[in-house]
Each structure stands twice: as structure tokens, then as C-alpha cells.
Design a protein around this motif. Structure first.
Motif, PDB file in Angstrom:
ATOM      1  N   ALA A 169       0.817  -1.220   0.000  1.00 60.70           N
ATOM      2  CA  ALA A 169       0.000   0.000   0.000  1.00 60.70           C
ATOM      3  C   ALA A 169       0.850   1.269   0.000  1.00 60.70           C
ATOM      4  O   ALA A 169       0.378   2.324  -0.437  1.00 60.70           O
ATOM      5  N   ARG A 170       2.099   1.161   0.501  1.00 61.63           N
ATOM      6  CA  ARG A 170       2.980   2.331   0.590  1.00 61.63           C
ATOM      7  C   ARG A 170       4.374   1.947   0.117  1.00 61.63           C
ATOM      8  O   ARG A 170       4.894   0.894   0.502  1.00 61.63           O
ATOM      9  N   ILE A 171       4.950   2.783  -0.710  1.00 63.11           N
ATOM     10  CA  ILE A 171       6.321   2.589  -1.173  1.00 63.11           C
ATOM     11  C   ILE A 171       7.138   3.801  -0.750  1.00 63.11           C
ATOM     12  O   ILE A 171       6.856   4.934  -1.146  1.00 63.11           O
ATOM     13  N   TYR A 172       8.145   3.572   0.080  1.00 59.63           N
ATOM     14  CA  TYR A 172       9.083   4.603   0.489  1.00 59.63           C
ATOM     15  C   TYR A 172      10.275   4.545  -0.474  1.00 59.63           C
ATOM     16  O   TYR A 172      10.874   3.478  -0.662  1.00 59.63           O
ATOM     17  N   LEU A 173      10.628   5.672  -1.101  1.00 62.06           N
ATOM     18  CA  LEU A 173      11.667   5.609  -2.108  1.00 62.06           C
ATOM     19  C   LEU A 173      12.655   6.755  -1.980  1.00 62.06           C
ATOM     20  O   LEU A 173      12.289   7.892  -1.711  1.00 62.06           O
ATOM     21  N   GLU A 174      13.926   6.395  -2.142  1.00 65.12           N
ATOM     22  CA  GLU A 174      14.986   7.386  -2.164  1.00 65.12           C
ATOM     23  C   GLU A 174      14.915   8.190  -3.460  1.00 65.12           C
ATOM     24  O   GLU A 174      14.366   7.724  -4.478  1.00 65.12           O
ATOM     25  N   GLU A 176       0.790   4.199  -2.532  1.00 61.30           N
ATOM     26  CA  GLU A 176       1.198   5.575  -2.222  1.00 61.30           C
ATOM     27  C   GLU A 176       2.723   5.665  -2.251  1.00 61.30           C
ATOM     28  O   GLU A 176       3.417   4.792  -1.720  1.00 61.30           O
ATOM     29  N   ARG A 177       3.261   6.701  -2.862  1.00 67.29           N
ATOM     30  CA  ARG A 177       4.704   6.892  -2.925  1.00 67.29           C
ATOM     31  C   ARG A 177       5.125   7.956  -1.920  1.00 67.29           C
ATOM     32  O   ARG A 177       4.617   9.079  -1.941  1.00 67.29           O
ATOM     33  N   ILE A 178       6.072   7.594  -1.055  1.00 68.32           N
ATOM     34  CA  ILE A 178       6.512   8.487   0.016  1.00 68.32           C
ATOM     35  C   ILE A 178       8.020   8.703  -0.130  1.00 68.32           C
ATOM     36  O   ILE A 178       8.816   7.800   0.152  1.00 68.32           O
ATOM     37  N   LYS A 193       5.209  -5.244   7.503  1.00 66.04           N
ATOM     38  CA  LYS A 193       5.785  -6.306   6.681  1.00 66.04           C
ATOM     39  C   LYS A 193       4.898  -6.640   5.487  1.00 66.04           C
ATOM     40  O   LYS A 193       5.384  -6.999   4.421  1.00 66.04           O
ATOM     41  N   LYS A 194       3.599  -6.520   5.673  1.00 60.17           N
ATOM     42  CA  LYS A 194       2.664  -6.858   4.600  1.00 60.17           C
ATOM     43  C   LYS A 194       2.446  -5.707   3.637  1.00 60.17           C
ATOM     44  O   LYS A 194       2.341  -5.920   2.426  1.00 60.17           O
ATOM     45  N   SER A 195       2.400  -4.480   4.127  1.00 62.24           N
ATOM     46  CA  SER A 195       1.897  -3.379   3.309  1.00 62.24           C
ATOM     47  C   SER A 195       2.948  -2.376   2.858  1.00 62.24           C
ATOM     48  O   SER A 195       2.662  -1.529   2.013  1.00 62.24           O
ATOM     49  N   ALA A 196       4.159  -2.434   3.400  1.00 61.13           N
ATOM     50  CA  ALA A 196       5.173  -1.424   3.074  1.00 61.13           C
ATOM     51  C   ALA A 196       6.312  -2.027   2.263  1.00 61.13           C
ATOM     52  O   ALA A 196       6.726  -3.172   2.477  1.00 61.13           O
ATOM     53  N   LEU A 197       6.816  -1.243   1.346  1.00 63.29           N
ATOM     54  CA  LEU A 197       7.978  -1.604   0.537  1.00 63.29           C
ATOM     55  C   LEU A 197       8.897  -0.391   0.489  1.00 63.29           C
ATOM     56  O   LEU A 197       8.436   0.741   0.334  1.00 63.29           O
ATOM     57  N   VAL A 198      10.198  -0.635   0.627  1.00 59.83           N
ATOM     58  CA  VAL A 198      11.188   0.438   0.579  1.00 59.83           C
ATOM     59  C   VAL A 198      12.081   0.205  -0.633  1.00 59.83           C
ATOM     60  O   VAL A 198      12.537  -0.913  -0.875  1.00 59.83           O
ATOM     61  N   LEU A 199      12.328   1.257  -1.398  1.00 63.44           N
ATOM     62  CA  LEU A 199      13.218   1.184  -2.551  1.00 63.44           C
ATOM     63  C   LEU A 199      14.399   2.115  -2.329  1.00 63.44           C
ATOM     64  O   LEU A 199      14.221   3.286  -1.966  1.00 63.44           O
ATOM     65  N   GLY A 200      15.592   1.600  -2.528  1.00 64.37           N
ATOM     66  CA  GLY A 200      16.785   2.392  -2.307  1.00 64.37           C
ATOM     67  C   GLY A 200      17.892   2.016  -3.271  1.00 64.37           C
ATOM     68  O   GLY A 200      17.743   1.139  -4.127  1.00 64.37           O
TER      69      GLY A 200
END
Length: 351
Positions: free
Chosen positions: A9-14, A34-36, A59-66
């Protein structure tokens, strides 16, 4: 196959993520998320300092891209000759004994590194510098083995991006090296990667009843065992990872039944190349506190001061391990039981 443990549901990205083709590919795969923007994949307080009682949500809903900064290789000598720069960090699963929670303090969902080309190139250069492996060791008699998934599970990562396919493809081209990773998830996509014997999968196993309690959000043991022959036919070298060995009343009968099941199911082609790692439980007081907030039943088995003692790890941390002297006896009993039920299964290392 069980449902994939992800609902992003949420992607945290550098900032640099969208400069990389892999980053754009992943973002396109989850168009509704959502992109954060974040300055660093390491510093996301709402993920690292969340409510311990809500441990599973991120763990289920968040993804981090770096972007992976340090492309260093560390000697290992246990599961592999070298720990390669990781293509990811964190995990969608929630094994109650996982050391990642100790280091990060909370759930630590998957972080995927999008500069896979740099990781592949660094690995190829490192393998080239090693030259041929002239002296066999317990890791492998012929190839330099690189652990690719020290801080996560690549079978789940393969459902997010092409990083794992790219890594498997790289090792097809390296005559002196193999890739290796441990997994607790069954992902049929791996069957199409054509590893040609150059990637080793270490299937993590424990008695099913123990796994239901401790291996949260993972594939059931029966699915993992059934996948071993399929993965081997697809070209993977298959090893077993008996980890962690958690001592409780009746543990020998539980493990003995698991060994018998493996002996019944595994075909001779798998047995002929089989080897295993045995890792006794290591625990930690910080992880104990985290677990008490979300999974206290697990701590009834993991937190056993009556049979554990403190020991300083190689990295300087203070951990709890089974008491010296007794641990050696219990480990020998485990190895004897394995030898009696699966005499063809070589123990590569036991710890």
C-alpha cells in the motif's frame, strides 16, 4: 501455493530510485501504492520505531526502494565463502527468532535495491579476482560460493522485481562461482530461471508444529519439502538448512519424524547431492522484548534462561545461546539422529 504475504500500500523511495530501470519497473508493478519520498532507506522512523504490538502490518503493506551504497564482500566460511552485497534487506515474513529485529528494533519490511547492474558487476569482478578454487572446503569443493540473501528471503524478493532472476543469470556465466540463498517461501517463478547448477538453494526446515508457532507468514513445511525435488529438476543445487534447532520436550521425536518424511519424499537424485547446515538457536534480550509485544507464545520456547547463557558474538553483541557443554551434547544427538535416518545427508557445518 499459499498466498504471497504482500499487499503493498505504501512505497518509500529514495530520490535516485526513478533514475534506475529496476526502480521504474517496480513502481510500475504497484501503481496503486502511495509513494513516500525519503532521504535514506535506513532512516524511516515510522517503520523502524513503530508499535511493537502491530509488528506484522508494515511487513505486509510497506515496501522500501533504495540504492545500495557499499558494494563490499565479507568472508564467511559457513554458509558461503563470501557474503555478497545484498540486493535487498528485510523480509515480508516474521520468524520469531529472526536477528533482523534485533538490529533494527522493529519489523523491517523489504527494502529492494534498484542498482542491480552495479551489484552484478561488482560480484563478477570479485569472482574473477579469486581465480579457480584450488582447495576444497566445507562450503563447496570446486566453486567460490556467494551468499546472496543474508538479510532477507530471495524467493519473496523474486515476486517484487527481476533482481533474483538477474543474480541467477549472472552465476550461469561465472565458471568458478555459485550463488546461494536460504528460503522459507515457495515461489514457482524460480523454476523458470535456468540456474544450470550454479545457484544453491538452502531450504530452511523445522518440525511442522514448531514452524506453525515460530515461522510466521512463511510457506508450510509440507510445501517447502514438496518444492525441493521440483527446484532440483529445474537446475538448482538443493541443500537443507535445519535452523534454528529449538530445544523443547520431545524435540528428538519431532525432528526424527521430519527426517523420515524427507527420506520418503526426496528422490535419489536429490539425495545424492544433499548437504545440510545445522544451527542451534541464538536469542537476544532485545528481540525477547519485541516478541513479548506481538508473539509471547513464541517466547515460551525461545526464552529459556534455565538452559541458556550469555555469550558475546563476533560482532560484539550479547546473545543467549544454549549452555556450553550441554549445547555440544545436544548438537551431537541431533547429528546422530540425522545420520541414523538420512545417512546420505552430509553435514556441511553445525553451529
Amino acid at each position: 501455493m499459499a498466498e504471497l504475504p504482500l499487499d503493498i500500500a505504501r512505497i518509500y523511495l529514495e530520490p535516485a530510485v526513478e533514475d534506475h530501470a529496476r526502480g521504474r519497473e517496480i513502481l510500475a508493478r504497484f501503481p496503486e501504492a502511495e509513494r513516500i519520498p525519503v532521504a535514506s532507506h535506513w532512516r524511516i522512523p515510522e517503520l523502524r520505531e513503530g508499535d511493537p504490538g502491530d509488528y506484522l502490518a508494515a511487513k505486509k503493506s510497506a515496501l522500501v526502494l533504495g540504492v545500495k551504497k557499499g558494494l563490499t564482500f565479507r568472508p564467511n566460511g559457513r554458509s558461503a565463502d563470501f557474503i555478497a552485497p545484498s540486493s535487498s534487506n528485510g523480509c515480508a515474513m516474521a520468524c520469531a527468532y529472526c536477528y533482523v529485529a534485533r538490529r533494527k528494533g522493529h519489523a523491517n519490511p523489504i527494502s529492494v535495491f534498484v542498482n542491480i547492474e552495479a551489484i552484478l558487476a561488482a560480484t563478477a569482478r570479485h569472482a574473477a579476482r579469486q581465480g579457480p578454487k584450488t582447495e576444497p572446503n566445507q562450503v563447496d569443493p570446486h566453486a567460490w560460493v556467494y551468499d546472496l540473501g543474508e538479510n532477507g528471503d530471495l524467493s519473496v524478493d523474486a515476486a517484487i522485481s527481476g533482481n533474483v532472476r538477474d543474480l541467477v543469470g549472472l552465476f550461469r556465466t561465472l565458471p568458478n562461482a555459485k550463488g546461494s540463498f536460504a528460503t522459507k517461501w515457495v515461489n514457482p517463478d524460480l523454476l523458470g530461471y535456468e540456474p544450470q547448477g550454479r545457484t544453491r538453494i538452502r531450504m530452511s526446515l523445522m518440525p511442522p508444529a514448531l514452524g506453525k508457532l515460530l515461522d510466521v507468514r512463511t510457506s508450510p513445511m509440507a510445501e517447502r519439502i514438496a518444492a525441493i525435488p521440483e527446484l532440483h529438476r529445474a537446475g538448482y543445487e538443493m541443500h537443507l538448512n535445519f535452523s534454528p534447532v529449538v530445544l523443547r520436550e520431545g524435540w528428538e521425536a519431532e525432528w526424527g519424524a521430519l527426517f523420515e518424511e524427507l527420506d520418503d519424499i526426496l528422490p535419489s537424485a536429490v539425495k545424492e547431492q544433499l548437504a545440510a547446515e545445522i544451527i542451534m538457536l541464538t536469542h537476544n534480550s532485545d528481540l525477547h522484548e519485541v516478541n513479548l509485544a506481538w508473539h509471547p507464545k513464541a517466547e515460551e520456547l525461545l526464552w529459556r534462561p534455565d538452559i541458556q547463557e550469555e555469550k558475546v558474538s563476533e560482532s560484539g553483541g550479547v546473545n543467549l545461546r544454549y549452555r556450553t557443554g550441554w549445547k555440544g551434547r545436544w548438537l551431537q544427538r541431533f547429528k546422530d539422529l540425522l545420520a541414523a535416518r538420512m545417512p546420505y545427508c552430509r553435514v556441511r557445518y553445525a553451529f
